[in-house]
Design an enzyme around this catalytic site. Sequence first.
Site, mmCIF file in Angstrom:
data_model
loop_
_atom_site.group_PDB
_atom_site.id
_atom_site.type_symbol
_atom_site.label_atom_id
_atom_site.label_comp_id
_atom_site.label_asym_id
_atom_site.label_seq_id
_atom_site.Cartn_x
_atom_site.Cartn_y
_atom_site.Cartn_z
ATOM 1 N N HIS A 56 -21.250 30.757 31.601
ATOM 2 C CA HIS A 56 -21.410 29.467 30.923
ATOM 3 C C HIS A 56 -20.278 28.504 31.286
ATOM 4 C CE1 HIS A 56 -24.407 31.552 28.615
ATOM 5 N NE2 HIS A 56 -23.528 32.340 28.037
ATOM 6 N N HIS A 215 -29.035 31.819 28.059
ATOM 7 C CA HIS A 215 -29.116 33.044 28.866
ATOM 8 C C HIS A 215 -30.491 33.175 29.506
ATOM 9 C CE1 HIS A 215 -26.448 33.657 25.366
ATOM 10 N NE2 HIS A 215 -25.631 34.119 26.293
#
Lengths: 327, 327
Positions: A56, A215
């Site tokens: 991320h 995700h």
Amino acid sequence: MKKLINSVETVLQESLDGLAAAHADIVALGPERKFVHRRELNRNKVALVSGGGSGHEPLHAGFVGYGMLDAACPGQVFTSPTPDQIVEAAQAIAGDAGVLFIVKNYAGDRMNFEMAAEIAECRTATVITDDDVAVESSTHSIGRRGVAGTLIVEKIVGAAAEKGADLAACVALGERVNARTRSMGVALTSCTVPAAGTPTFTLGEDEMEMGVGIHGEPGRRRVKRAEADAIAAEMITAIADDLAARAGSQALLLVNGFGGTPTIELYLMYNAARRMLEGRGVRIARSLVGSYVTSLDMAGCSITVSLLDAETAALWDHPVHTAALRW
Amino acid sequence: MKKLINSVETVLQESLDGLAAAHADIVALGPERKFVHRRELNRNKVALVSGGGSGHEPLHAGFVGYGMLDAACPGQVFTSPTPDQIVEAAQAIAGDAGVLFIVKNYAGDRMNFEMAAEIAECRTATVITDDDVAVESSTHSIGRRGVAGTLIVEKIVGAAAEKGADLAACVALGERVNARTRSMGVALTSCTVPAAGTPTFTLGEDEMEMGVGIHGEPGRRRVKRAEADAIAAEMITAIADDLAARAGSQALLLVNGFGGTPTIELYLMYNAARRMLEGRGVRIARSLVGSYVTSLDMAGCSITVSLLDAETAALWDHPVHTAALRW
């Protein structure tokens, strides 16, 4: 799988070494790369620790520095950091004012931060972020997911801690900001986890995933490819309705790229989202456009709206000096 | 084609509107969006104007602001700005100290900036950037292409202009920085120009283009997919040999994403490139990692090395306040 890597086993450690070397004036690595911490520690304030799976970037390590986080614990890609990592980070940086954990609402992250709070030999408190309006629960979370709004909590609480807010005040502020922040994302392509080697999910050439998680978790629905205005309208409607944003409110608008989306498209999406919010009478008082909370190489973006008041706007404006955010 | 856009005709104008709204404290749009200029003009210094085709965001409009450019002229995607745009920008911001054009070495850009210099009713001078070592000439240029090194010229000359350097001094400095700067890129995927709708070139699932240009022009050769270290080694060897970088030199190392490359990979490539440069005895004195000179949604990156001396290092450190670069 096409990636600029050497081996799937060493992606994280090599990338962390690069981050630490490129920003050696701001951050340093803890032992065995268990955490990233400010180069200059300040033990006279509440210490902010965040963390979560990698993939991320720049979240969270890119937000370590003056005015924001004191340390970040990077797990393997899309994998929670271990309690051991979190305990070591907390104990390495804790002063008398205690440690605040800022944790995205995923089952693994919550469990490991809770275990760390029990083990750590320092005073801790926790703020959970759950800004994603797309789904009420997901494959990774009970309740809403914590996504790009997390950086707003980290920035605003980071400024307050810098100015001397105590642990209870930091918790209250973090919860207040989280409660006024909503996000939603859209994916045009899947991400590919290095260790998996193949895309996490498949999308047809004319399909998008509305409400995708960071995700690659499923969102609300799989839809036909649409124009930017239609995408922004659905996201802004979902966000603003949920937020019960009143005409006359002041807001921070964040358009966040997922890693594979070019800047020209992010500014175009910002333009669409801004028009729609202004059409509802919301005043865009602060803006942020860029790829800050990513999903590896996923193409797509999220929109986040956070309602501001005079105090939180001033804390957003407070100086920050990190790898990814600086003013 | 999967892009966050409304129509191929309006991509540029909608994205520019978004940039101007998101950064209204820094920039404003000229009439008919012909150029982006600083919100607060300073006519007591040399004015820096750059420009080129769009699709390379944040270059150049994201570098307009204190300490860097005074205006930028965005052409359509991968298309030179017209002489008319450049003339209007120059005349809108020129003071007695004159205007410096910073132009990447592409045939169209050079021709249009030259025509503008002839037409504009103000004093102008030009610096050409040609930092790409990959090929000696290309489909778009006679001589080397100007790529990511351009932002280093814009930053360093921008600081000098802010500190009062005159037009001749700005030209000399720009030429000196360009002469000490080299870049090379690699593509893992093609970019897709919105108006074309299909990828500019095709690469097999196990292929890369070494030395690719920022419009997807061919590079040195098509090769099998390789590890990050092997890619970095070829690029650093080409760059450092051409630069005749001596052991003991101080350098700025820029690892630049092409638009579709996630941050985790860019820091990994930075780590590889840094080790190799240090192995040659070059000291990395300054670093920049991010997607600054992009090729729409292309996956891949470029590496730029710029040799610094005490003067240029201080000018690099000089404060800058733009949409994309701030310290």
